[in-house]
Every structure is written in C-alpha cells, then in structure tokens.
Design an enzyme around this catalytic site. Structure first.
Site, short mmCIF file in Angstrom:
data_model
loop_
_atom_site.label_atom_id
_atom_site.label_comp_id
_atom_site.label_asym_id
_atom_site.label_seq_id
_atom_site.Cartn_x
_atom_site.Cartn_y
_atom_site.Cartn_z
N ASP A 6 0.85 -1.18 0.00
CA ASP A 6 0.00 0.00 0.00
C ASP A 6 0.89 1.24 0.00
OD1 ASP A 6 -3.00 0.88 0.58
OD2 ASP A 6 -1.68 2.20 1.73
N HIS A 15 -4.50 14.70 -9.04
CA HIS A 15 -4.75 13.30 -9.40
C HIS A 15 -3.91 12.82 -10.58
CE1 HIS A 15 -7.96 12.24 -6.59
NE2 HIS A 15 -8.31 13.52 -6.66
N ASP A 32 -1.85 9.43 -10.50
CA ASP A 32 -1.89 8.36 -11.51
C ASP A 32 -0.48 7.99 -11.96
OD1 ASP A 32 -4.62 8.40 -11.36
OD2 ASP A 32 -4.93 9.48 -13.25
N GLU A 73 -4.86 2.39 -4.20
CA GLU A 73 -3.40 2.49 -4.13
C GLU A 73 -2.78 1.22 -3.58
OE1 GLU A 73 -4.87 4.63 -0.31
OE2 GLU A 73 -5.58 4.30 -2.35
#
Length: 329
Positions: A206, A219, A223, A249
C-alpha cells in the site's frame, strides 16, 4: 424418267430434319448453359474469401485448392498441388504437430470443425486459420480416402479476442492485472502449491500517504505514481510471479515456489526500487514510500483468503510501526 413428285429418300424428311435441328439447338443450349454455370461457379470460387480444398489421404496429394489460397496463404497453388509439404511449410512451427494431428482425427470422427492454427504467409506475417475438414465417404471398397475442407482467415477475430481478453484482465491505468484477474490466477497458484506441497508467498503493498499526494500534486500526478509502482513491480519480481493492482493504491503479488527467505528478498528489492523513484511537479520534487505485508503458505491454510488476511494484517502493522517497511507474518 424421273418422277419429280417422288421424294428423295436420301434426304431426311422435314419432320425428322426439324427434330434433328431442334436437338442440335438444344444441345448447344445445354453446352452454353453448362459454360455459363462453370463461369458462374468459377466466379463464385474467386469471390469467396475461404480456401476450399481436397486431399488424398493415402497419396498425401492435394487434389484441389480454390483461388483464395493464394490470397490468404500468399503462396502458389500450383506448387501446393505438386507438393503437399508446401502446406506443412506454411504452418507456424509451434502449431504444426496440432495441425497434422487434428487432420488425422477426421479419419475416426468423420468431421473436425474446431481446427484453429497459425500460418506464416509469404510476407512473414502470422495469420490465424480456421480449417474445418470432412471425410468424403466412398461407398465402394478400395476407393481412395478423400478429405475435403474449408479454411478461413480469422486473424482479425483472434486479434479482437486478444484485445477483449486484455481489457477484461488488465488494469487500464497501470497495465498490470486487475483485481478479478489477479485473484483468479492467485487461487490457481494456491491450489497448485497445496497439491504439490510447494512453497508459496503472498504480498500486499500500500502506498504511504497517497491521499496527500493526490491533494498536494493533483490526481494526474497520483496516476503517474501508480504507473511507476506497477513498473517497479514488473521489473523487480521474478518470472512467473503474479502482480496486480487490487484497489485504489493497493497492489498484491504472489510468489509461486518461493520460500519465505527468498520472498523477503524479492519484497526488499521491490521496496528499494520504489524508494529510488523521484517525481517532479513544477519546481517541486518528491519521493514515495510503501508499506508491505508478507506471508507464506502453511499446512493449515485451506484457502487463499487466510493468506490474504495475514498479509493484510501485516501491512497495517507496518503502517502502525511508521510506514516504509515490510512486516512478515
């Protein structure tokens, strides 16, 4: 004296002559119609985008091949009629054994309608062929065994199937396995490891503080982080390992045949590769860290769910201990 009223018996009588003339005209008409039918048949064969063929099984001789052969295979029909090996030579090497074996099956089944194999055309391009074949049963004993078939180019269909399969199994953003496909493959590896008594490791990863990255840099930059993580996974894992994005994620990996100490080495290598990543946003640069939970298959594990639960608990323990670390459970 010649009697002008007497009929010359050497000449056919008019009714007979008329009948003969009509018969000749009828015959010419039949010939014309046959010729028209042959031309029509030839035109149909030229226009059909499939290869019709006939093959003598005993002599290994191609008796007939339609014009589409030269369009689809890109090879000479005359050479094929002279030498059956022209067909063998056109087949993709990995598919040759199947193509010959499936052709022979028609002798027992009478028909084989699910033959698909690849060929290499004259330009070196690989094409997929669907080649159905049927045995032409001869009622009289001693007659040759003739196999007839129809071969179609299904390359576009195969390409579409491959693309649909890719879309169904791949995470669009990271190009790694999506959650469904990852767990399908992981469950197969789990069952195989249990059956063989082989080692297997499961890893959860994670990204630390990913929300902060999205909120701070946007964002699109988030990405980019996900994509770079996926690249690290592909570069760091071994051949045959599974890697996929299973959440926003969150990523997961399965290491088949991997003992716990080796699994830890792979996880550490992945951790180091991720720590080396550097990102730029305007005049700012930043790095990222990840928390990983690692576990291995035990005799008590009856399903992949137990490994997932242990790896998940270990990953959250890594978070509690300060992040940027690997916890093994």
């Amino acid at each position: 004296m010649v009697n002008n009223n007497q009929k010359d018996s050497s000449l056919p009588q008019w009714p007979e002559a008329a009948q003969t003339l009509m018969a000749l005209m009828h015959a010419q008409g039949e010939v014309a119609r046959l010729s028209e039918r042959e031309q029509l048949f030839s035109s149909l064969l030229v226009s059909v985008n499939a290869v019709l063929w006939a093959f003598n099984w005993e002599t290994r001789q191609v008796l007939y091949v339609s014009p589409a052969y030269e369009r689809i295979f890109g090879r000479s029909a005359a050479l094929l009629l002279a030498d059956y090996n022209q067909w063998r030579d056109s087949i993709y090497p990995d598919d040759l054994e199947y193509a010959e074996r499936s052709l022979a099956e028609v002798l027992h089944k009478g028909a084989v309608e699910d033959r698909e194999y690849r060929i290499i055309d004259a330009d070196g391009q690989v094409r997929w062929i669907s080649d159905k074949c049927f045995i032409n049963r001869q009622e009289e004993p001693g007659q040759p065994v003739i196999i007839v078939g129809i071969a179609e180019d299904i390359t576009e269909k195969k390409q579409m199937e491959t693309e649909l399969q890719r879309l169904a199994t791949t995470d669009v953003l990271t190009q790694s396995s999506n959650r469904r496909h990852f767990f399908e493959c992981a469950n197969r590896e789990f069952e195989e490891a249990r059956l063989q008594g082989a080692p297997l490791a499961f890893l959860l990863l994670d990204i630390d503080d990913f929300k902060v990255i999205n909120d701070t840099y946007g964002h699109p930059e988030g990405d980019n982080v996900l994509q770079r993580i996926a690249e690290c996974g592909r570069a760091s894992l071994r051949r045959g390992d599974l890697f996929g994005r299973i959440g926003g994620e969150e990523f997961a990996a399965v290491f088949p045949g991997c003992a716990p100490d080796m699994a830890m080495q792979v996880a550490e290598r992945l951790q180091q590769e991720i720590q080396r990543l550097s990102f730029s946003h305007g005049e700012q640069t930043f790095g990222i860290t990840v928390s990983q939970g690692l576990t291995s298959l035990t005799p008590e594990d009856e399903s992949l769910d137990s490994l997932f639960a242990r790896a998940d608990a270990a990953m959250y323990e890594a978070k509690r201990q300060g992040k940027n670390r690997i916890i093994s459970a």
